[in-house]
Design a protein around this motif. Structure first.
Motif, PDB file in Angstrom:
ATOM      1  N   ILE A  21     -43.555   6.574 -94.952  1.00 37.96           N
ATOM      2  CA  ILE A  21     -43.876   6.361 -93.537  1.00 37.96           C
ATOM      3  C   ILE A  21     -43.964   4.871 -93.232  1.00 37.96           C
ATOM      4  CG2 ILE A  21     -45.669   6.682 -91.778  1.00 37.96           C
ATOM      5  CD1 ILE A  21     -46.215   9.439 -93.167  1.00 37.96           C
ATOM      6  N   LEU A  22     -44.596   4.102 -94.121  1.00 35.13           N
ATOM      7  CA  LEU A  22     -44.673   2.651 -93.923  1.00 35.13           C
ATOM      8  C   LEU A  22     -43.281   2.032 -93.911  1.00 35.13           C
ATOM      9  CD1 LEU A  22     -47.777   1.762 -96.100  1.00 35.13           C
ATOM     10  CD2 LEU A  22     -47.601   1.576 -93.611  1.00 35.13           C
ATOM     11  N   ASP A  23     -42.393   2.489 -94.804  1.00 32.91           N
ATOM     12  CA  ASP A  23     -41.011   2.000 -94.806  1.00 32.91           C
ATOM     13  C   ASP A  23     -40.314   2.316 -93.489  1.00 32.91           C
ATOM     14  OD1 ASP A  23     -41.255   0.934 -97.359  1.00 32.91           O
ATOM     15  OD2 ASP A  23     -40.300   2.659 -98.345  1.00 32.91           O
ATOM     16  N   LEU A  24     -40.583   3.493 -92.941  1.00 31.51           N
ATOM     17  CA  LEU A  24     -40.026   3.859 -91.641  1.00 31.51           C
ATOM     18  C   LEU A  24     -40.566   2.941 -90.545  1.00 31.51           C
ATOM     19  CD1 LEU A  24     -38.405   5.811 -89.814  1.00 31.51           C
ATOM     20  CD2 LEU A  24     -40.480   7.202 -89.681  1.00 31.51           C
ATOM     21  N   PHE A  25     -41.871   2.653 -90.580  1.00 27.34           N
ATOM     22  CA  PHE A  25     -42.464   1.740 -89.599  1.00 27.34           C
ATOM     23  C   PHE A  25     -41.838   0.345 -89.695  1.00 27.34           C
ATOM     24  CE2 PHE A  25     -46.827   4.050 -89.202  1.00 27.34           C
ATOM     25  CZ  PHE A  25     -46.210   5.076 -88.502  1.00 27.34           C
ATOM     26  N   VAL A  26     -41.591  -0.130 -90.917  1.00 24.88           N
ATOM     27  CA  VAL A  26     -40.957  -1.440 -91.097  1.00 24.88           C
ATOM     28  C   VAL A  26     -39.522  -1.392 -90.571  1.00 24.88           C
ATOM     29  CG1 VAL A  26     -40.116  -3.105 -92.814  1.00 24.88           C
ATOM     30  CG2 VAL A  26     -42.443  -2.187 -92.992  1.00 24.88           C
ATOM     31  N   ALA A  27     -38.796  -0.339 -90.887  1.00 29.85           N
ATOM     32  CA  ALA A  27     -37.400  -0.207 -90.457  1.00 29.85           C
ATOM     33  C   ALA A  27     -37.271  -0.148 -88.943  1.00 29.85           C
ATOM     34  CB  ALA A  27     -36.768   1.027 -91.090  1.00 29.85           C
ATOM     35  N   THR A  28     -38.272   0.402 -88.276  1.00 30.70           N
ATOM     36  CA  THR A  28     -38.227   0.512 -86.811  1.00 30.70           C
ATOM     37  C   THR A  28     -39.008  -0.611 -86.131  1.00 30.70           C
ATOM     38  OG1 THR A  28     -40.102   2.040 -86.837  1.00 30.70           O
ATOM     39  CG2 THR A  28     -37.869   3.005 -86.826  1.00 30.70           C
ATOM     40  N   ASN A  29     -39.414  -1.624 -86.930  1.00 35.55           N
ATOM     41  CA  ASN A  29     -40.076  -2.828 -86.426  1.00 35.55           C
ATOM     42  C   ASN A  29     -41.483  -2.567 -85.877  1.00 35.55           C
ATOM     43  OD1 ASN A  29     -39.740  -5.616 -86.380  1.00 35.55           O
ATOM     44  ND2 ASN A  29     -39.220  -5.629 -84.221  1.00 35.55           N
ATOM     45  N   LEU A  30     -42.101  -1.461 -86.269  1.00 34.71           N
ATOM     46  CA  LEU A  30     -43.471  -1.173 -85.838  1.00 34.71           C
ATOM     47  C   LEU A  30     -44.503  -1.833 -86.751  1.00 34.71           C
ATOM     48  CD1 LEU A  30     -43.104   2.605 -84.947  1.00 34.71           C
ATOM     49  CD2 LEU A  30     -43.304   0.674 -83.370  1.00 34.71           C
ATOM     50  N   ALA A  31     -44.074  -2.192 -87.963  1.00 31.07           N
ATOM     51  CA  ALA A  31     -44.964  -2.855 -88.917  1.00 31.07           C
ATOM     52  C   ALA A  31     -44.169  -3.905 -89.668  1.00 31.07           C
ATOM     53  CB  ALA A  31     -45.558  -1.841 -89.897  1.00 31.07           C
ATOM     54  N   ARG A  32     -44.891  -4.846 -90.256  1.00 30.02           N
ATOM     55  CA  ARG A  32     -44.301  -5.892 -91.084  1.00 30.02           C
ATOM     56  C   ARG A  32     -44.940  -5.830 -92.462  1.00 30.02           C
ATOM     57  NH1 ARG A  32     -40.317  -9.295 -88.726  1.00 30.02           N
ATOM     58  NH2 ARG A  32     -40.529  -9.089 -86.491  1.00 30.02           N
ATOM     59  N   ARG A  33     -44.166  -6.124 -93.486  1.00 32.14           N
ATOM     60  CA  ARG A  33     -44.697  -6.120 -94.848  1.00 32.14           C
ATOM     61  C   ARG A  33     -45.017  -7.547 -95.259  1.00 32.14           C
ATOM     62  NH1 ARG A  33     -42.857  -5.951-100.398  1.00 32.14           N
ATOM     63  NH2 ARG A  33     -44.356  -4.697-101.557  1.00 32.14           N
ATOM     64  N   VAL A  34     -46.228  -7.750 -95.750  1.00 31.25           N
ATOM     65  CA  VAL A  34     -46.634  -9.030 -96.313  1.00 31.25           C
ATOM     66  C   VAL A  34     -46.331  -8.926 -97.806  1.00 31.25           C
ATOM     67  CG1 VAL A  34     -48.510 -10.680 -96.617  1.00 31.25           C
ATOM     68  CG2 VAL A  34     -48.453  -9.230 -94.572  1.00 31.25           C
ATOM     69  N   GLU A  35     -45.223  -9.531 -98.216  1.00 32.37           N
ATOM     70  CA  GLU A  35     -44.683  -9.345 -99.557  1.00 32.37           C
ATOM     71  C   GLU A  35     -45.675  -9.725-100.653  1.00 32.37           C
ATOM     72  OE1 GLU A  35     -41.476  -8.185-100.057  1.00 32.37           O
ATOM     73  OE2 GLU A  35     -40.882  -8.185 -97.956  1.00 32.37           O
ATOM     74  N   SER A  36     -46.278 -10.913-100.561  1.00 30.53           N
ATOM     75  CA  SER A  36     -47.116 -11.406-101.656  1.00 30.53           C
ATOM     76  C   SER A  36     -48.404 -10.604-101.827  1.00 30.53           C
ATOM     77  CB  SER A  36     -47.463 -12.879-101.444  1.00 30.53           C
ATOM     78  OG  SER A  36     -48.285 -13.042-100.305  1.00 30.53           O
ATOM     79  N   SER A  44     -47.264  -6.584 -83.411  1.00 34.24           N
ATOM     80  CA  SER A  44     -47.826  -6.599 -82.055  1.00 34.24           C
ATOM     81  C   SER A  44     -46.757  -6.654 -80.976  1.00 34.24           C
ATOM     82  CB  SER A  44     -48.800  -7.774 -81.898  1.00 34.24           C
ATOM     83  OG  SER A  44     -48.129  -8.994 -82.133  1.00 34.24           O
ATOM     84  N   HIS A  45     -45.516  -6.966 -81.341  1.00 32.23           N
ATOM     85  CA  HIS A  45     -44.425  -6.973 -80.356  1.00 32.23           C
ATOM     86  C   HIS A  45     -43.156  -6.410 -80.998  1.00 32.23           C
ATOM     87  CE1 HIS A  45     -43.319 -10.826 -82.299  1.00 32.23           C
ATOM     88  NE2 HIS A  45     -44.599 -11.065 -82.231  1.00 32.23           N
ATOM     89  N   PRO A  46     -43.123  -5.070 -81.150  1.00 37.17           N
ATOM     90  CA  PRO A  46     -42.007  -4.437 -81.865  1.00 37.17           C
ATOM     91  C   PRO A  46     -40.659  -4.537 -81.159  1.00 37.17           C
ATOM     92  CG  PRO A  46     -43.450  -2.768 -80.933  1.00 37.17           C
ATOM     93  CD  PRO A  46     -44.126  -4.102 -80.737  1.00 37.17           C
ATOM     94  N   GLY A  47     -40.651  -4.890 -79.885  1.00 36.42           N
ATOM     95  CA  GLY A  47     -39.389  -5.022 -79.171  1.00 36.42           C
ATOM     96  C   GLY A  47     -38.640  -6.300 -79.508  1.00 36.42           C
ATOM     97  N   CYS A  48     -39.315  -7.271 -80.114  1.00 36.47           N
ATOM     98  CA  CYS A  48     -38.699  -8.543 -80.476  1.00 36.47           C
ATOM     99  C   CYS A  48     -38.242  -8.493 -81.929  1.00 36.47           C
ATOM    100  CB  CYS A  48     -39.702  -9.686 -80.314  1.00 36.47           C
ATOM    101  SG  CYS A  48     -40.238  -9.941 -78.628  1.00 36.47           S
ATOM    102  N   LEU A  49     -37.112  -9.106 -82.188  1.00 38.48           N
ATOM    103  CA  LEU A  49     -36.597  -9.163 -83.557  1.00 38.48           C
ATOM    104  C   LEU A  49     -36.638 -10.613 -84.024  1.00 38.48           C
ATOM    105  CD1 LEU A  49     -33.551  -6.742 -83.263  1.00 38.48           C
ATOM    106  CD2 LEU A  49     -35.812  -6.277 -84.221  1.00 38.48           C
ATOM    107  N   HIS A  50     -37.662 -10.941 -84.779  1.00 39.72           N
ATOM    108  CA  HIS A  50     -37.823 -12.274 -85.349  1.00 39.72           C
ATOM    109  C   HIS A  50     -37.954 -12.148 -86.856  1.00 39.72           C
ATOM    110  CE1 HIS A  50     -38.565 -14.306 -81.504  1.00 39.72           C
ATOM    111  NE2 HIS A  50     -39.278 -13.249 -81.176  1.00 39.72           N
ATOM    112  N   ASP A  51     -37.636 -13.244 -87.549  1.00 35.14           N
ATOM    113  CA  ASP A  51     -37.910 -13.293 -88.977  1.00 35.14           C
ATOM    114  C   ASP A  51     -39.407 -13.463 -89.167  1.00 35.14           C
ATOM    115  OD1 ASP A  51     -35.192 -13.142 -89.845  1.00 35.14           O
ATOM    116  OD2 ASP A  51     -34.940 -15.205 -89.173  1.00 35.14           O
TER     117      ASP A  51
END
Length: 101
Positions: A21-36, A44-51
């Motif tokens: 589910i978390l992977d799905l949220f990341v794929a749809t830009n609803l969540a971000r993964r903090v790698e470290s 907070s703004h899933p409509g924007c696509l930023h790095d």
């Protein structure tokens, strides 16, 4: 998360289900993964696509997501010059946040 959801639902939820589910949220830009930190934060703004640029506090653990398209474009350009394709910059800056400082 799996334990909390399991308690609320009254039946066991497997950790791999939570990760899917978390992977799905990341794929749809609803969540971000903090790698470290192997953690996730809501976008907070899933409509924007930023790095991703994360500021991570070493004292309280808070992760703040900021956008700086100029900085990440420089990272993309440098990676492409080095022969990388499909570059997805993830920048994590560690330090002490204003609340802890």
């Amino acid at each position: 998360i799996a334990d909390l959801v399991s308690q609320r639902r009254g039946k066991r939820v497997a950790p791999n289900s939570v990760y899917r589910i978390l992977d799905l949220f990341v794929a749809t830009n609803l969540a971000r993964r903090v790698e470290s930190a192997n953690a996730y934060i809501a976008n907070s703004h899933p409509g924007c696509l930023h790095d991703c640029i994360f500021l991570i506090c070493d004292s309280c653990g808070t992760a703040t997501h900021i956008d700086d398209d100029t900085l990440t474009m420089h990272v993309r350009t440098a990676a492409e010059r080095a022969g990388f394709a499909e570059v997805r910059p993830v920048i994590e800056v560690r330090g002490i946040c204003a609340d802890c400082g």
